[in-house]
Design an enzyme around this catalytic site. Structure first.
Site, PDB file in Angstrom:
ATOM      1  N   ASP A 233      28.742 -35.416   6.041  1.00  0.00           N
ATOM      2  CA  ASP A 233      29.433 -34.791   7.172  1.00  0.00           C
ATOM      3  C   ASP A 233      29.868 -33.386   6.802  1.00  0.00           C
ATOM      4  O   ASP A 233      30.869 -33.196   6.101  1.00  0.00           O
ATOM      5  CB  ASP A 233      30.644 -35.649   7.578  1.00  0.00           C
ATOM      6  CG  ASP A 233      31.380 -35.051   8.773  1.00  0.00           C
ATOM      7  OD1 ASP A 233      30.787 -34.211   9.483  1.00  0.00           O
ATOM      8  OD2 ASP A 233      32.541 -35.431   8.997  1.00  0.00           O
ATOM      9  N   LYS A 240      33.674 -27.979   7.919  1.00  0.00           N
ATOM     10  CA  LYS A 240      34.774 -28.327   7.032  1.00  0.00           C
ATOM     11  C   LYS A 240      34.927 -27.262   5.948  1.00  0.00           C
ATOM     12  O   LYS A 240      33.933 -26.695   5.486  1.00  0.00           O
ATOM     13  CB  LYS A 240      34.497 -29.668   6.333  1.00  0.00           C
ATOM     14  CG  LYS A 240      34.502 -30.899   7.199  1.00  0.00           C
ATOM     15  CD  LYS A 240      34.159 -32.114   6.347  1.00  0.00           C
ATOM     16  CE  LYS A 240      34.107 -33.391   7.168  1.00  0.00           C
ATOM     17  NZ  LYS A 240      35.462 -33.850   7.536  1.00  0.00           N
ATOM     18  N   ASP A 251      31.049 -40.698   3.636  1.00  0.00           N
ATOM     19  CA  ASP A 251      31.317 -40.879   5.058  1.00  0.00           C
ATOM     20  C   ASP A 251      30.440 -41.965   5.674  1.00  0.00           C
ATOM     21  O   ASP A 251      30.561 -42.244   6.859  1.00  0.00           O
ATOM     22  CB  ASP A 251      31.152 -39.563   5.818  1.00  0.00           C
ATOM     23  CG  ASP A 251      32.093 -39.455   6.999  1.00  0.00           C
ATOM     24  OD1 ASP A 251      33.113 -40.172   7.020  1.00  0.00           O
ATOM     25  OD2 ASP A 251      31.822 -38.660   7.923  1.00  0.00           O
ATOM     26  N   ASP A 310      33.628 -32.151  14.252  1.00  0.00           N
ATOM     27  CA  ASP A 310      33.955 -32.906  13.049  1.00  0.00           C
ATOM     28  C   ASP A 310      34.539 -34.281  13.381  1.00  0.00           C
ATOM     29  O   ASP A 310      34.847 -35.052  12.485  1.00  0.00           O
ATOM     30  CB  ASP A 310      34.931 -32.107  12.179  1.00  0.00           C
ATOM     31  CG  ASP A 310      35.045 -32.649  10.763  1.00  0.00           C
ATOM     32  OD1 ASP A 310      34.113 -33.376  10.343  1.00  0.00           O
ATOM     33  OD2 ASP A 310      36.037 -32.357  10.082  1.00  0.00           O
ATOM     34  N   GLU A 312      32.823 -36.731  14.719  1.00  0.00           N
ATOM     35  CA  GLU A 312      31.501 -37.223  15.108  1.00  0.00           C
ATOM     36  C   GLU A 312      31.334 -38.723  14.912  1.00  0.00           C
ATOM     37  O   GLU A 312      30.522 -39.365  15.573  1.00  0.00           O
ATOM     38  CB  GLU A 312      30.418 -36.472  14.329  1.00  0.00           C
ATOM     39  CG  GLU A 312      30.097 -37.006  12.947  1.00  0.00           C
ATOM     40  CD  GLU A 312      31.275 -36.970  11.973  1.00  0.00           C
ATOM     41  OE1 GLU A 312      31.336 -37.843  11.096  1.00  0.00           O
ATOM     42  OE2 GLU A 312      32.132 -36.067  12.086  1.00  0.00           O
ATOM     43  N   ARG A 314      33.168 -41.274  15.657  1.00  0.00           N
ATOM     44  CA  ARG A 314      33.487 -42.092  16.828  1.00  0.00           C
ATOM     45  C   ARG A 314      32.389 -41.989  17.891  1.00  0.00           C
ATOM     46  O   ARG A 314      32.218 -42.900  18.689  1.00  0.00           O
ATOM     47  CB  ARG A 314      34.845 -41.692  17.394  1.00  0.00           C
ATOM     48  CG  ARG A 314      34.941 -40.302  17.988  1.00  0.00           C
ATOM     49  CD  ARG A 314      36.360 -39.803  18.058  1.00  0.00           C
ATOM     50  NE  ARG A 314      36.906 -39.556  16.722  1.00  0.00           N
ATOM     51  CZ  ARG A 314      38.156 -39.169  16.489  1.00  0.00           C
ATOM     52  NH1 ARG A 314      39.000 -38.992  17.509  1.00  0.00           N
ATOM     53  NH2 ARG A 314      38.574 -38.969  15.264  1.00  0.00           N
TER      54      ARG A 314
END
Length: 461
Positions: A233, A240, A251, A310, A312, A314
């Site tokens: 991620d 990030k 992740d 960020d 993402e 969900r």
């Protein structure tokens, strides 16, 4: 090599477990030469301490392992495992001092203390093998330990070798091992099969997004496990900072934990119908990345405004949950390394979970205490529903304000889990930040053993 117990044909070294209050009584019952040896060594029975007692020929005839006191034991778990690295190779048998109600926990901890991640560098695993204590189901614990080690290996592997394709291969191997059905929906087929949010999140990567599905068992209640498989991620266009990106190989920890749990369920032959769904993507940056303020369609028909790329996890889980709910399972569980808010709330050692079912919560809490796999119930707090409704679309993937972030994420997922489906969501960390007994620094399973213990009661099997 998978963790194993000593074979009954091995000649084990006796282990005496001694706590702070029992050491002197144990010493008093020993021959004079043993008393002299223990006193001369200055041995203290703290957790992690051990002492080999030599026999007449100089080889160990017994070993003492410290067990601390009540206060020390409350501050951790798998206490005997703390001493295992200090023991020489060989077989061991606990002959005194271990409370019967702690035998399973300590035996599992001993097994897991042999775990090492040695894919990229040679590392030596402990070869101190324990003879399974009386009353402990050795075969069952070996299966549980193998599931945990699978989870750890998957999380520890960097994204260069654990992209969506490699995660698919690992799931396919697990399915083949247990004779489970296996299928994948890949790339542009996600759009034709109506998984638009999984496609949107993963389309920027050169490794195509996919939905991995495994099915096992033909009778009993239906259990669906959904695991977040974001193999790396970057944060997408809401990139990030470097410090936050450093651990993002983990992740996909939800997917890894679900696969470890699936191994336990299938290996133990639980009488249920298991379905595993893993949306596997890489949240990368390129010219076709999904953007802030985009509005995405979802499998369920709800529209979602993107206020942070960020958030993402969900999104991919939402499509998978909607798909899982279409078969009306008796229980559906999602596991994900979803929010930093959960870590702020409970730290790295607890697995927070959300459920609206008090019976599930009671079973989980009791199981977690029994198997030393701590969990903590969090609320689906209905008054926060308004926070995930932006007005321009049905839902907002990243509500402004920052308060209650784990709760609003869970509420978002609940919208896709289906009316009437028993649904529980775990927001796990999946990482051991500093070494502890039976848990080296690195990837770690959270909540899987508690779930395994709770499932028979929850599903009536």
């Amino acid at each position: 090599m998978m963790p194993r117990f000593a074979h009954s044909t091995d000649a084990p070294t006796p282990v005496h477990v001694v706590d702070k209050h029992g050491l002197q009584d144990w010493i008093d019952d020993q021959p004079a030469r043993v008393q002299a040896w223990v006193r001369a060594s200055g041995f203290k029975p703290g957790i992690g301490q051990s002492l080999l007692i030599p026999g007449a020929n100089g080889t160990p005839e017994a070993v003492l392992i410290g067990y601390g006191d009540d206060a020390a034991r409350k501050r951790g778990r798998f206490h005997l495992a703390a001493a295992v690295p200090s023991l020489p190779a060989g077989a061991y048998e606990i002959v005194s001092g271990l409370p019967a109600d702690k035998a399973e926990e300590e035996a599992l901890g001993w097994l897991l203390s042999s775990y090492v991640f040695d894919r990229y560098a040679s590392r030596t695993a402990s070869e101190a093998y324990l003879l399974a204590p009386e009353g402990v189901d050795a075969a069952r614990l070996e299966i549980i330990a193998a599931g945990e080690c699978l989870t750890r290996d998957l999380i520890n592997t960097p994204a260069s070798d654990m992209g969506p394709d490699a995660l698919e291969a690992a799931a396919a191997q697990l399915a083949a091992e247990h004779g489970a059905g296996f299928s994948v929906i890949l790339g542009e087929d996600l759009l034709t099969r109506n998984f638009p949010m999984i496609h949107a999140v993963g389309r920027a990567s050169d490794k195509a997004p996919r939905l991995i599905e495994m099915n096992w068992g033909d009778s009993g209640p239906a259990l669906t496990l959904v695991g977040k498989g974001v193999c790396f991620d970057t944060g997408g266009l809401n990139l990030k900072p470097g410090a936050s990106m450093g651990l993002m190989k983990k992740d996909m920890g939800g997917a890894a934990t679900v696969l470890g749990l699936a191994h336990m369920i299938m290996g133990l032959g639980l009488p249920l119908r298991l379905r595993v769904l893993i949306p596997a993507v890489e949240n990368a940056v390129s010219g076709n990345s999904f953007r802030p303020q985009d509005i995405l369609n979802s499998r369920k028909g709800l529209t979602v405004e993107i206020n942070n790329t960020d958030a993402e996890g969900r999104l991919v889980l939402a499509d998978a949950l909607a798909y899982g709910a279409e078969n009306d399972p008796d229980l559906m569980l999602s596991m994900a390394t979803l929010t930093g808010a959960a870590r702020v709330a409970v730290g790295p050692d607890l697995a927070p979970y959300f459920t609206g079912d008090d019976a599930v919560a009671a079973a989980l809490d009791g199981a977690a205490a029994k198997v030393s796999d701590p969990v903590w119930r969090m609320p689906f707090w209905d008054p926060y529903e308004a926070d995930i409704e932006p007005g321009i679309a049905d839902l907002d993937n990243a509500p402004k304000g920052g308060f209650g972030g784990a709760i609003t994420a869970a509420l978002f997922l609940r919208r896709f889990a289906g009316d009437g489906v028993r649904y529980t969501h775990f927001d796990i960390y999946g990482w051991q930040p500093k070494a502890a007994p039976a848990r080296p620094t690195g990837g770690v399973g959270m909540g899987a053993r508690a779930l395994l213990e709770a499932l028979p009661g929850v599903l009536g099997i």
